[in-house]
Enzyme design. Structure first.
Site: not given
Ligand code: ARG
Length: 466
Positions: A116, A162, A283, A289, A296
């Site tokens: 995490n 406008h 084109s 063209k 675009e």
């Molecule tokens: N691949 C996960 C992501 O991108 C990594 C973190 C995963 N953590 C977990 N508790 N499963 O978020």
């Protein structure tokens, strides 16, 4: 239908069997998060050094870890690394390979860390680098506009509201409007970098850790100003990604407006600019063209970038603190928006630098559509002391007369003008030319060439300082 593969080697301790194939497919992020390999390895090296320095792992293990990680970096860069979907993501792909390379010491790297905070630090590093890339690209685009503005500080063109001819302006002034817009984008990028410049590493899963880690050390090693201050927020925050996308969306929207102007300007009906062959196509059936495809496509790609912003806002909006797997969906949005924006800015910088400006067509158009009507009204106010509302009315009658005679305001005779108001003298003709009209608009930020040049000087100085 469950396929009985071995359970995951990283987290499979309490699992009897491996995931169903469909689970593996929905769960894996390696196909896109492998883009974070360099950041992941950098983060792990910094983490391992800190673990050794604080005595949490041995120096010997740290050396093995760092050596293994460098080998992996090379393997990936040489295209020799085998990414596996079964190993879900970049973090576990790298760690599994590390175990193959150095054995049990690899298992110590994940001490006092979780995926995490790992993914949060990897992604922040990547977004920060991308912010710097965008800043450089924007500086190039702004420089291209400044150069154009300098060349055309006195080139007269119609100003529109406008999309109707309003008042004469200079093309240099119009270019400087884009300098303002892209400089604000650049300012937003810098503000965002300042805000996101904190390291989440060491927040661990969500609550911090009991190991005596040094988060200030890893923050410094990774080039962050300081560590984040709340472990829960550290792993659940994706504001930096949202800010990247919102800045990208605003910038793309600016680019799209410019693209739209280029599309209009390059029509034979306007003929204000001619695009170089490098940024247009022909084109297959209409030989006359020359299509503004690049403009675009810049206009169209804005839809993609804006879509990614809404996409990630929607992913995030229902998530309780802290981490949820939903957040894995943050990456593709940011990667694609970044790649798209880089391309858009580069294409526009090329187009702006390359296109040929047709001064004559701009000047012709600037004089049409009674663009100096406001100058006539202002003359009545200034010279005859007429209230502006009345002057507006008198000017309206002059425009109607010119229209009925199918001529421009400056082509009405003094007698014609006197028939509308007896106080008018031939001094009025001095304000009816487009050149004099723009020259007179000397208010701060106005379109007078002298004022435009002043603003060019201001921005050149400001941008060399930054
Ligand atoms: N691949 C996960 C992501 O991108 C990594 C973190 C995963 N953590 C977990 N508790 N499963 O978020």
């Amino acid at each position: 239908m469950s396929d009985k593969k071995a359970s995951n080697q990283m987290w499979g301790g309490r699992f009897a069997s491996g995931p169903a194939a469909i689970m593996e497919a929905i769960n894996a992020s390696i196909s896109f998060d492998k883009k974070l390999y360099a950041q992941d390895i950098r983060g792990s090296v910094a983490h391992s050094e800190m673990l050794a320095e604080t005595g949490i792992i041995s120096t010997d293990d740290q050396r093995k870890i760092a050596h293994g990680l460098n080998t992996i970096l090379r393997e990936i860069e040489d295209g020799k690394f085998e990414f596996s979907t079964r190993l879900e993501d970049i973090h576990m792909n790298v760690e599994a390979r590390l175990a193959e390379l150095i054995g049990p010491a690899a298992g110590r790297l994940h001490t006092a860390r979780s995926r995490n905070d790992q993914v949060a630090v990897d992604f922040r590093l990547w977004v920060k680098d991308e912010f710097h890339r965008v800043a450089e690209a924007l500086k190039g685009l702004i420089a291209a506009f400044l150069e154009r503005a300098e060349q055309h500080a006195s080139t007269v063109m119609p100003g529109f509201t406008h999309l109707q001819t309003a008042q004469p302006v200079t093309f240099g002034h119009h270019c400087m409007a884009y300098v303002e817009m892209f400089s604000r984008d650049l300012g937003r990028v810098r503000d965002a970098i300042e805000r996101m410049d904190e390291s989440p590493l060491g927040a661990a899963a969500l609550a911090g850790t009991g190991f005596p880690i040094d988060r200030f050390r890893t923050a410094r090693a990774l080039g962050f100003r300081e560590p984040t201050r709340n472990s829960l927020d550290s792993v659940s925050d994706r504001d930096y990604a949202l800010e990247f996308l919102s800045i990208a969306a605003i910038c793309a929207t600016h680019l799209s407006r410019l693209a739209e102007e280029i599309v209009i300007w390059s029509t034979p009906q306007f003929g204000f600019v001619r695009l170089s062959d490098s940024y247009s196509t022909g084109s297959s059936i209409m030989p006359q063209k020359k299509n503004p495809d690049a403009a675009e496509l810049v206009r169209a790609k804005t839809g993609r970038v804006n879509g990614h912003l809404i996409g990630l806002l929607t992913v995030m909006k229902g998530l309780p603190l802290t981490y949820s797997k939903d957040m894995q969906e943050d990456k593709e949005a940011v990667f694609d928006a970044a790649e798209t924006l880089d391309l858009m800015v580069a294409a526009m910088t090329g187009m702006v630098g390359d296109m040929t400006i047709n001064d004559q067509a701009m000047k012709r158009a600037a004089g049409s559509g009674y663009s100096t009507a406001t100058d006539l009204a202002d003359w009545l106010v200034r010279t005859l002391g007429m209230p502006f509302r009345e002057a507006h009315h008198v000017t309206g009658r002059a425009v109607a007369l010119a229209e009925s005679k199918k001529v421009g305001l400056e082509k009405l005779s003094l007698d014609d003008l006197k028939s509308i108001h007896v106080g008018i003298t031939d001094d009025i003709f001095s304000v009816l030319s487009v050149q004099n009209s723009v020259k007179s608009r000397t208010s701060f930020g106005g379109t007078a060439p002298a004022e435009v040049k002043k603003q060019i000087r201001y921005w050149k100085k400001r941008l060399t300082k930054a």
